[in-house]
Design a protein around this motif. Structure first.
Motif, mmCIF file in Angstrom:
data_model
loop_
_atom_site.group_PDB
_atom_site.id
_atom_site.type_symbol
_atom_site.label_atom_id
_atom_site.label_comp_id
_atom_site.label_asym_id
_atom_site.label_seq_id
_atom_site.Cartn_x
_atom_site.Cartn_y
_atom_site.Cartn_z
ATOM 1 N N ASN A 1 36.940 17.843 -23.045
ATOM 2 C CA ASN A 1 36.487 17.077 -22.077
ATOM 3 C C ASN A 1 35.192 17.745 -21.598
ATOM 4 O O ASN A 1 35.078 18.964 -21.499
ATOM 5 N N GLU B 1 38.639 16.030 -13.755
ATOM 6 C CA GLU B 1 39.976 15.733 -14.389
ATOM 7 C C GLU B 1 40.191 14.286 -14.844
ATOM 8 O O GLU B 1 39.764 13.254 -14.237
ATOM 9 N N LYS C 1 43.004 11.668 -16.306
ATOM 10 C CA LYS C 1 44.318 11.246 -16.577
ATOM 11 C C LYS C 1 44.731 10.113 -17.179
ATOM 12 O O LYS C 1 43.747 8.880 -17.170
ATOM 13 N N ASP C 2 45.817 9.984 -17.920
ATOM 14 C CA ASP C 2 46.644 9.019 -18.778
ATOM 15 C C ASP C 2 45.299 8.374 -19.641
ATOM 16 O O ASP C 2 44.996 7.356 -19.755
ATOM 17 N N GLU D 1 49.598 9.450 -24.849
ATOM 18 C CA GLU D 1 49.003 9.697 -23.636
ATOM 19 C C GLU D 1 48.864 11.194 -23.215
ATOM 20 O O GLU D 1 49.855 11.674 -23.220
ATOM 21 N N ASP E 1 46.633 14.134 -20.511
ATOM 22 C CA ASP E 1 45.610 14.363 -19.171
ATOM 23 C C ASP E 1 44.841 15.395 -19.679
ATOM 24 O O ASP E 1 45.241 16.345 -20.360
#
Length: 184
Positions: A82, A87, A89-90, A105, A107
């Motif tokens: 990242n 953050e 998610k999914d 999937e 996070d």
């Protein structure tokens, strides 16, 4: 929200850029004012970074440098990062090739470096060579990563010898049969 005199309050503000906005750094003026006395207000300048979906995550594949072995289960590691302090998610991750396909999937925490491991079983007759693997990562239908990398399938020999001897008067016949059950 209501804030009593002499008190403080905290809230979250979510900004959604319009579709025509290009990635970059922008300033947004936030004005906070009283409903009862609109002439009383505070202006606060916010600096906002708009990031393209393609700049959120980086991805690369790591596997056995000698190649995957078609006779056993293999491990393929997908290294993901990242690249921002937000953050996510999914996130849907998909690996696909002519040899296998897998998805999941996950996070991400802000600026998280993550290694996702995929267990891969190949057909025993898979030929030695390099094969394309497509890495596809998406968030709510938006493409974050769509690239192709190569993985190597290694070779193995499994040669067996069969010999038969047929003895006759003044004649000996030997028959050799080699059978390769390997992939080279």
């Amino acid at each position: 929200m209501e804030v009593a005199a002499g008190k403080t309050a905290q809230t979250e503000i979510e900004l959604t850029p319009n579709k025509a906005l290009k990635p970059g750094r922008y300033s947004v003026n936030l004005r906070i004012y009283s409903r009862t006395q609109p002439e009383i207000f505070i202006d606060h300048l916010l600096i906002v970074d708009v990031i393209a979906y393609e700049d959120l995550i980086s991805a690369s594949i790591e596997s056995n440098p000698d190649g995957l072995d078609p006779r056993r289960e293999n491990l393929i590691r997908l290294n993901l990062k990242n690249k921002n302090s937000i953050e996510l998610k999914d996130i849907k991750i998909t690996l696909e090739s002519s040899l296998f396909e897998d998805s999941r999937e996950v996070d991400f925490l802000p600026a998280e470096l993550r290694n996702e491991e995929f267990q891969v079983n190949l057909d025993k007759d898979t030929e030695r060579g390099e094969y394309d693997v497509r890495i596809f990562v998406e968030l709510n239908g938006n493409k974050l990563v769509d690239k192709t990398e190569k993985i190597k399938v290694g070779s193995y020999k499994d040669v067996t010898d069969d010999e038969s001897v047929n003895d006759a008067f003044l004649l000996t016949e030997r028959k050799f049969v080699k059978h390769n059950s390997g992939n080279i």
